[in-house]
Design a protein around this motif. Structure first.
Motif, PDB file in Angstrom:
ATOM      1  N   ARG A   4      27.714  52.009  40.655  1.00 62.73           N
ATOM      2  CA  ARG A   4      27.530  51.040  39.578  1.00 62.73           C
ATOM      3  C   ARG A   4      28.864  50.507  39.060  1.00 62.73           C
ATOM      4  N   THR A   5      29.906  51.337  39.105  1.00 63.18           N
ATOM      5  CA  THR A   5      31.239  50.866  38.710  1.00 63.18           C
ATOM      6  C   THR A   5      31.749  49.844  39.717  1.00 63.18           C
ATOM      7  N   ALA A   6      31.600  50.166  40.999  1.00 64.51           N
ATOM      8  CA  ALA A   6      31.998  49.225  42.047  1.00 64.51           C
ATOM      9  C   ALA A   6      31.226  47.921  41.914  1.00 64.51           C
ATOM     10  N   ASP A   7      29.930  48.024  41.605  1.00 69.33           N
ATOM     11  CA  ASP A   7      29.082  46.844  41.461  1.00 69.33           C
ATOM     12  C   ASP A   7      29.580  45.936  40.333  1.00 69.33           C
ATOM     13  N   HIS A   8      29.906  46.518  39.179  1.00 68.20           N
ATOM     14  CA  HIS A   8      30.393  45.719  38.049  1.00 68.20           C
ATOM     15  C   HIS A   8      31.730  45.045  38.368  1.00 68.20           C
ATOM     16  N   LEU A   9      32.626  45.755  39.031  1.00 68.27           N
ATOM     17  CA  LEU A   9      33.920  45.178  39.384  1.00 68.27           C
ATOM     18  C   LEU A   9      33.761  44.058  40.405  1.00 68.27           C
ATOM     19  N   ALA A  99      31.042  46.493  30.721  1.00 60.94           N
ATOM     20  CA  ALA A  99      30.281  47.642  31.215  1.00 60.94           C
ATOM     21  C   ALA A  99      31.177  48.701  31.859  1.00 60.94           C
ATOM     22  N   VAL A 100      32.342  48.255  32.383  1.00 56.51           N
ATOM     23  CA  VAL A 100      33.270  49.212  33.027  1.00 56.51           C
ATOM     24  C   VAL A 100      34.624  49.137  32.339  1.00 56.51           C
ATOM     25  N   ARG A 101      34.590  49.019  31.015  1.00 58.90           N
ATOM     26  CA  ARG A 101      35.832  48.902  30.244  1.00 58.90           C
ATOM     27  C   ARG A 101      36.822  50.000  30.589  1.00 58.90           C
ATOM     28  N   GLY A 102      36.328  51.212  30.813  1.00 57.44           N
ATOM     29  CA  GLY A 102      37.225  52.330  31.102  1.00 57.44           C
ATOM     30  C   GLY A 102      37.891  52.251  32.450  1.00 57.44           C
ATOM     31  N   THR A 105      42.318  47.973  33.203  1.00 57.28           N
ATOM     32  CA  THR A 105      43.505  48.093  32.355  1.00 57.28           C
ATOM     33  C   THR A 105      43.268  47.305  31.072  1.00 57.28           C
ATOM     34  N   THR A 106      43.989  47.675  30.023  1.00 63.79           N
ATOM     35  CA  THR A 106      43.843  46.972  28.753  1.00 63.79           C
ATOM     36  C   THR A 106      44.126  45.488  28.908  1.00 63.79           C
ATOM     37  N   GLU A 107      45.155  45.163  29.681  1.00 62.70           N
ATOM     38  CA  GLU A 107      45.523  43.758  29.864  1.00 62.70           C
ATOM     39  C   GLU A 107      44.398  42.960  30.528  1.00 62.70           C
ATOM     40  N   LEU A 108      43.744  43.561  31.535  1.00 60.18           N
ATOM     41  CA  LEU A 108      42.690  42.836  32.239  1.00 60.18           C
ATOM     42  C   LEU A 108      41.473  42.633  31.341  1.00 60.18           C
ATOM     43  N   TRP A 109      41.088  43.675  30.588  1.00 58.03           N
ATOM     44  CA  TRP A 109      39.962  43.521  29.675  1.00 58.03           C
ATOM     45  C   TRP A 109      40.248  42.457  28.617  1.00 58.03           C
ATOM     46  N   GLU A 110      41.430  42.474  28.048  1.00 60.93           N
ATOM     47  CA  GLU A 110      41.772  41.502  27.010  1.00 60.93           C
ATOM     48  C   GLU A 110      41.774  40.076  27.566  1.00 60.93           C
ATOM     49  N   THR A 111      42.194  39.928  28.814  1.00 59.46           N
ATOM     50  CA  THR A 111      42.179  38.608  29.446  1.00 59.46           C
ATOM     51  C   THR A 111      40.755  38.101  29.606  1.00 59.46           C
ATOM     52  N   GLN A 112      39.861  38.957  30.119  1.00 58.62           N
ATOM     53  CA  GLN A 112      38.462  38.558  30.296  1.00 58.62           C
ATOM     54  C   GLN A 112      37.801  38.242  28.951  1.00 58.62           C
ATOM     55  N   ASN A 113      38.054  39.085  27.975  1.00 52.86           N
ATOM     56  CA  ASN A 113      37.421  38.903  26.668  1.00 52.86           C
ATOM     57  C   ASN A 113      37.936  37.642  25.974  1.00 52.86           C
ATOM     58  N   ASP A 157      43.461  51.123  44.131  1.00 53.63           N
ATOM     59  CA  ASP A 157      42.539  52.115  44.677  1.00 53.63           C
ATOM     60  C   ASP A 157      41.238  51.417  45.060  1.00 53.63           C
ATOM     61  N   GLU A 158      40.153  52.176  45.169  1.00 53.60           N
ATOM     62  CA  GLU A 158      38.884  51.582  45.578  1.00 53.60           C
ATOM     63  C   GLU A 158      38.416  50.513  44.601  1.00 53.60           C
ATOM     64  N   ALA A 159      38.604  50.743  43.300  1.00 52.78           N
ATOM     65  CA  ALA A 159      38.198  49.753  42.298  1.00 52.78           C
ATOM     66  C   ALA A 159      38.876  48.413  42.560  1.00 52.78           C
ATOM     67  N   PHE A 160      40.152  48.454  42.870  1.00 54.76           N
ATOM     68  CA  PHE A 160      40.913  47.232  43.158  1.00 54.76           C
ATOM     69  C   PHE A 160      40.367  46.543  44.402  1.00 54.76           C
ATOM     70  N   HIS A 161      40.026  47.312  45.433  1.00 52.46           N
ATOM     71  CA  HIS A 161      39.534  46.719  46.677  1.00 52.46           C
ATOM     72  C   HIS A 161      38.178  46.041  46.478  1.00 52.46           C
ATOM     73  N   PHE A 162      37.295  46.630  45.672  1.00 52.81           N
ATOM     74  CA  PHE A 162      36.019  45.971  45.393  1.00 52.81           C
ATOM     75  C   PHE A 162      36.231  44.706  44.574  1.00 52.81           C
ATOM     76  N   TYR A 163      37.174  44.742  43.653  1.00 51.23           N
ATOM     77  CA  TYR A 163      37.508  43.557  42.867  1.00 51.23           C
ATOM     78  C   TYR A 163      37.976  42.424  43.783  1.00 51.23           C
ATOM     79  N   ARG A 164      38.869  42.753  44.700  1.00 48.77           N
ATOM     80  CA  ARG A 164      39.406  41.739  45.611  1.00 48.77           C
ATOM     81  C   ARG A 164      38.349  41.250  46.605  1.00 48.77           C
ATOM     82  N   MET A 165      37.508  42.168  47.062  1.00 51.12           N
ATOM     83  CA  MET A 165      36.459  41.798  48.004  1.00 51.12           C
ATOM     84  C   MET A 165      35.526  40.758  47.389  1.00 51.12           C
ATOM     85  N   GLY A 166      35.142  40.985  46.138  1.00 60.15           N
ATOM     86  CA  GLY A 166      34.279  40.029  45.459  1.00 60.15           C
ATOM     87  C   GLY A 166      34.935  38.672  45.311  1.00 60.15           C
ATOM     88  N   THR A 167      36.220  38.671  44.990  1.00 60.70           N
ATOM     89  CA  THR A 167      36.955  37.413  44.827  1.00 60.70           C
ATOM     90  C   THR A 167      36.912  36.576  46.096  1.00 60.70           C
TER      91      THR A 167
END
Length: 320
Positions: A4-9, A99-102, A105-113, A157-167
């Motif tokens: 579910r974390t990978a899905d949100h990213l 949903a995956v705030r944790g 990074t703080t910078e990325l969340w603040e940018t999205q928000n 890490d894996e979170a970054f790779h799922f983020y990039r894959m979606g992009t």
């Protein structure tokens, strides 16, 4: 990592990229609509955008039977009943980030928000209606900012790779749709090059397409010649050194798939690799000879299938 974390990213990045590419498609239509042309031809451009985006039926249901430029802009920018509008996409990106705030990074969340907060203010004040071109540039800038912050602050890490894959999966889909919008309007199955060459606005039409994908300067650097439709297609389909080309996007999708591969993803990786190879060894003259619209339609089908398989392999919880 948790599916579910990978899905949100994955979907956070896809929705952000989709908002940017919707802005790019609207921008190129808005710019080309300003060129000297008949009213019928201008409206065909807006209808083509809805058709290629698979939103024509939804538009007609909510807006009536008449397609008008102002209504299409409003539908594609701020209509929340349209799941692919810029407002819907940036709202969904923000909700996935929350949903995956944790995991961010703080910078990325603040940018999205902050993007979402600024968007709601701009839509409330109807800023996009006063200057659509400036609004589209803002959407593109916020997407660039989000992507840059992610690359600059996230652990790779894996979170970054799922983020990039979606992009890059979303970018491949949208670049193909953008190409199809403009070439389909020019009856690209036979490519209509002799017909297109007769129009005085031909240069401005294709330069607007290139500018919409940040490719005008790149085109000049690579070809150093007049802008022609076949070279625009070559740049945006088969050149791996053009960041928004189909070939470059599939290279990135495969690289990130390799990084997160598991015991269930062999077939997905094989299909992604085959699509990458088909683009790597493709020749633009062969693609145009068989029909660009047919090629892009098949490409979109394969990319969508790849997205479904990625969801099944990584993002959906396994059955108990």
């Amino acid at each position: 990592m948790l599916s579910r974390t990978a899905d949100h990213l994955f979907w956070m990045s896809r929705y952000t990229e989709r908002a940017e590419n919707t802005a790019r498609m609207l921008d190129v239509n808005y710019q080309t609509a300003l060129l000297p042309q008949s009213e019928e031809m201008a409206l065909q451009g807006w209808e083509g955008l809805l058709t290629i985006s698979e939103l024509k039926s939804l538009y007609l249901e909510t807006r009536g039977s008449t397609i008008e430029a102002r209504d299409v802009l409003d539908f594609m920018v701020c209509d929340e009943s349209n799941p692919s509008s810029i407002a819907s996409c940036l709202g969904a990106a923000r909700e996935n980030a929350r949903a995956v705030r944790g995991a961010l990074t703080t910078e990325l969340w603040e940018t999205q928000n902050q993007t979402w907060l600024e968007l709601t203010r701009m839509l409330r004040q109807r800023e996009f209606a006063r200057d659509p071109a400036q609004f589209f540039e803002w959407v593109k800038f916020r997407s660039h900012l989000s992507r840059g912050v992610a690359i600059g602050t996230m652990l790779q890490d894996e979170a970054f790779h799922f983020y990039r894959m979606g992009t890059f999966l979303e970018r491949a889909d949208n670049t193909a749709r953008l190409l199809d919008v403009k070439f389909h309007a020019a009856q690209s199955d036979y490519f209509g090059m002799a017909h297109l060459a007769d129009h005085d606005f031909d240069f401005y039409h294709w330069s607007a397409v290139l500018r919409s994908v940040s490719g005008f300067e790149v085109y000049r650097k690579v070809y150093r010649d007049v802008i022609t439709p076949e070279r625009v297609a070559e740049l945006l389909i088969v050149r791996p050194d053009m960041p928004r080309s189909l070939a470059a996007c599939l290279n990135e999708v495969v690289n990130n798939l390799v990084a997160v591969a598991n015991d269930h993803s062999h077939e997905t990786l094989r299909r992604a690799g085959k699509l990458k190879a088909d683009l790597q060894y493709a020749r633009i003259d062969e693609i145009l000879a068989t029909g660009l619209h047919a090629f892009l339609t098949q490409f979109l089908d394969r990319v969508n299938e790849l997205g479904v398989r990625i969801s099944q392999d990584f993002l959906m919880p396994a059955n108990a």
